[in-house]
Structure formats: structure tokens, C-alpha cells
Design an enzyme around this catalytic site. Sequence first.
Site, short mmCIF file in Angstrom:
data_model
loop_
_atom_site.label_atom_id
_atom_site.label_comp_id
_atom_site.label_asym_id
_atom_site.label_seq_id
_atom_site.Cartn_x
_atom_site.Cartn_y
_atom_site.Cartn_z
N LYS A 1 35.10 39.67 48.85
CA LYS A 1 36.20 38.76 49.05
C LYS A 1 35.72 37.47 49.54
O LYS A 1 34.68 37.46 50.46
CB LYS A 1 37.01 39.33 50.07
CG LYS A 1 37.91 40.47 49.64
CD LYS A 1 38.95 39.76 48.59
CE LYS A 1 39.64 40.87 47.87
NZ LYS A 1 40.84 40.20 46.90
N GLU B 1 39.01 49.24 40.18
CA GLU B 1 38.68 48.99 41.68
C GLU B 1 39.70 49.92 42.44
O GLU B 1 40.20 49.65 43.53
CB GLU B 1 38.50 47.77 42.29
CG GLU B 1 40.05 47.25 41.62
CD GLU B 1 40.35 45.64 42.48
OE1 GLU B 1 39.45 44.99 42.64
OE2 GLU B 1 41.57 45.21 42.25
C1 MUC Z 1 43.17 41.62 44.92
O1 MUC Z 1 43.52 40.59 44.88
O2 MUC Z 1 42.27 41.90 44.36
C2 MUC Z 1 42.26 44.25 45.62
C3 MUC Z 1 40.97 44.57 46.08
C4 MUC Z 1 40.85 43.82 47.46
O3 MUC Z 1 39.92 43.81 48.06
O4 MUC Z 1 41.76 43.07 47.40
C5 MUC Z 1 42.82 43.68 46.56
C6 MUC Z 1 43.87 42.51 45.65
MG MG Z 2 42.49 39.67 43.19
#
Ligand code: MUC
Ligand code: MG
Length: 373
Positions: free
Chosen positions: A169, A327
Site C-alpha cells: 500500500k 489477494e
Molecule cells: C484495494 O483497493 O485493493 C485490498 C487489499 C488491500 O490491502 O486493500 C484492499 C482494497
Molecule cells: Mg486496490
Amino acid sequence: MSDMTISRVDTRILDVPLFRPHGFATFTATAQPILLVTVELEGGVTGFGEGVVPGGAWWGGETVETMKAIIDGYLAPVMVGRPVTDLAGIVADFEKSVANMRFAKAACDIAMHDAWARALNVPMRDLLGGRVRDEIDCTWALGVLPLDEAIAEIEERIEDYGHKSFKLKMGSGDPAEDTDRIVQLAEALDGKVSLRMDVNARWDRITSLKYLPKLAEAGLDLFEQPTPAHDLDTLREITTRIGVPVMADESVCSPADALAVVRAKAADVIAIKTTKLGGLLESKKTVAIAETAGLACHGATSLEGPFGTAASLHFAAATPGMNYGSELFGPMLLKESYTTEDIVYTDGVVKVPEGPGSGLEPDWDKINHFTRK
Ligand code: MUC
Ligand code: MG
């Protein structure tokens, strides 16, 4: 066959703690609010769905509170009294009562699929086209973390679960510092695992064109939604100029959005979240568009709990176009879960739960414990 008429739809908000904070670009989650939706059939079968957004309103505007109001007040009345075998008709009729609100609709669509499959005593994937796969690669996502903590967590996840890819992130801090942190992480890992980034649409065009090449040079192999959802021209520019595959997430919340991304040649991969897309029927349409256009599809998450994650696993289990891993780690982020059995994560993959419906059974003591008073 037991009576398939939908007799009751219930919703309850669960507040489930995470085992560690999960830092996004503009929000840090320490617990995951989950709207548990149950669909009961006259014959006594109950199906489970989850209304879930990653942490709260910041991602797409819906929340467990809005979902509860929309389902209780507007979607449940469309469902109750009709046979669950009317599923496609019910989902189509949702549009007469409620525009948008796809996360809320997804919870109902999934709970109805679960109830129908349980009534037939078959796994949910049998209602979705039948078996393609029994497991799928599972990426692990790190929230925004200092370098040493990130390295430690990655090493631990490789050791414990064999993850071969990690999503990082970004977007919460200064782009230069954020980028430098990720470059140092990539250097420390030296190609041992696949690294991807997700800045949740929070960088602008000039920031992306400045810093994404540095991440490409550091060896990242996927850029998830670097820039705002509506700006497909910039997403295409990033896709064509930098060369690292781009995954559209916030840009694709419907089959129509997928068609727009295909027409704009704006991405190489689409994040398929059965939540943001409004359920399993809408997700099937979305993958069909992407697959026909040669785009890859990734089994993405809104950090669902066990029932929502299992539904996405059954979807991937029955959909050939889901060819770019997943994921679907949500239950592993929860400090505790609320089903009698846990989904199995091992050797870098996650396995499709076996058994009727989603393959999972509720632990009502845990559910009652997490239910918001
Ligand atoms: C996203 O925007 O991908 C999915 C895994 C994560 O860490 O955030 C979410 C939302
Ligand atoms: Mg995303």
C-alpha cells in the site's frame, strides 16, 4: 427439494478486530466492519453474504451502515416471498428500487447464491458454471509500514504461508519518501518475491509519471490504480509509457466500466471484487468482457471475512478468465474469524472450501460476540 421461497432476510453489523492495523492511502483500519446478511428459505436453509468495504467509506462511499439501511429498507422487500431460483430476476428487479449501491446488492446476491446451493446440497461454484480450479495463488498485502517492519512481515509470511507475491500500500505520505521506502524494500528483497503497489487512485498524473518509472526500475511488476478512477486517458498513458502492467480497481465497478477500460486500452489487468461489482452475476459479466478483450482478471478483495471470501473463491473456481491470481486473504487479517472451519491458506495458494454452498458454517457464538450492540 425443500421449499425454495425466501422467507426472511436479516442483516447485522459485525465489528471484527484486525491482528494489526492496515494502513491505506487515506485511512488506517484497526477493525473490519462487516454486514452479515442471511437469507432464509421456507425449507429451513440459510445462506450467508457479507457487505464489506475495505475499512470504511473512504474506498467507494458505501459503509456497513448504508448497506444495512438499503438492504433492510429496499432490497429485502424485493427478495422476500420469491423463490431463490428467481435469483437473476430478483437481481434485475433490484434496479427498479435502488440505483448504484453495488456493495449492498453484492451481499444479497451472494447470500442468495449460498442459500440456493445449500438447498441443492452442492458447492456454490456449481451454480457459477462448474469447476475450473480448486485453488488460486494468494498475494499478501502490507499496509503502509516502515521498511524494517515490512521486511520482517514479508519474511514471516513467506515462512508461514509461502506467499510468492506481495501488494504494498502506498499513497499516505510524501510520494518521494513513499517511493524511496518501496525502492529500498525491493532492493532488500532482491527479486525473491513479486512486488506490486496500490496507491488507491491517490496520485495525480504528474506524480505518477515521475515516481512510477522509479518503481518499475526497482522491479515492481504491477501498478494498481495509481490515478483517479474516471481518468482513463491518464491510466492508458501510464500503461503504454511505463511498460509495467497496470491493474484497474477503482476504475472498474461495473461491466460497463470494464467495457470503457477495454475501449480506452487503459489497463492490462482488472481487479475483480465481487463486492464492488454488485455480486456474482455482475462479476461474471465483467470477466466475460475483460477476457474477450484479452485483459487478465485478478481475484481481488475488499477485506471480506470468511463468507465473502469463500464466495469470491467459488467465483474464481468456476471462472476461467480469473487468470491473474488473487489477494483473497481477508480472513487472515482478522484477529479471529466466525466460522466453524477456516479457509485453508498454504504454499502461496488459497483453497476453495468444499461442502454445500460456500463450504463454511457459522460459529454463532463468535458472530454474537462481534455483533454491534
Ligand atoms: C484495494 O483497493 O485493493 C485490498 C487489499 C488491500 O490491502 O486493500 C484492499 C482494497
Ligand atoms: Mg486496490
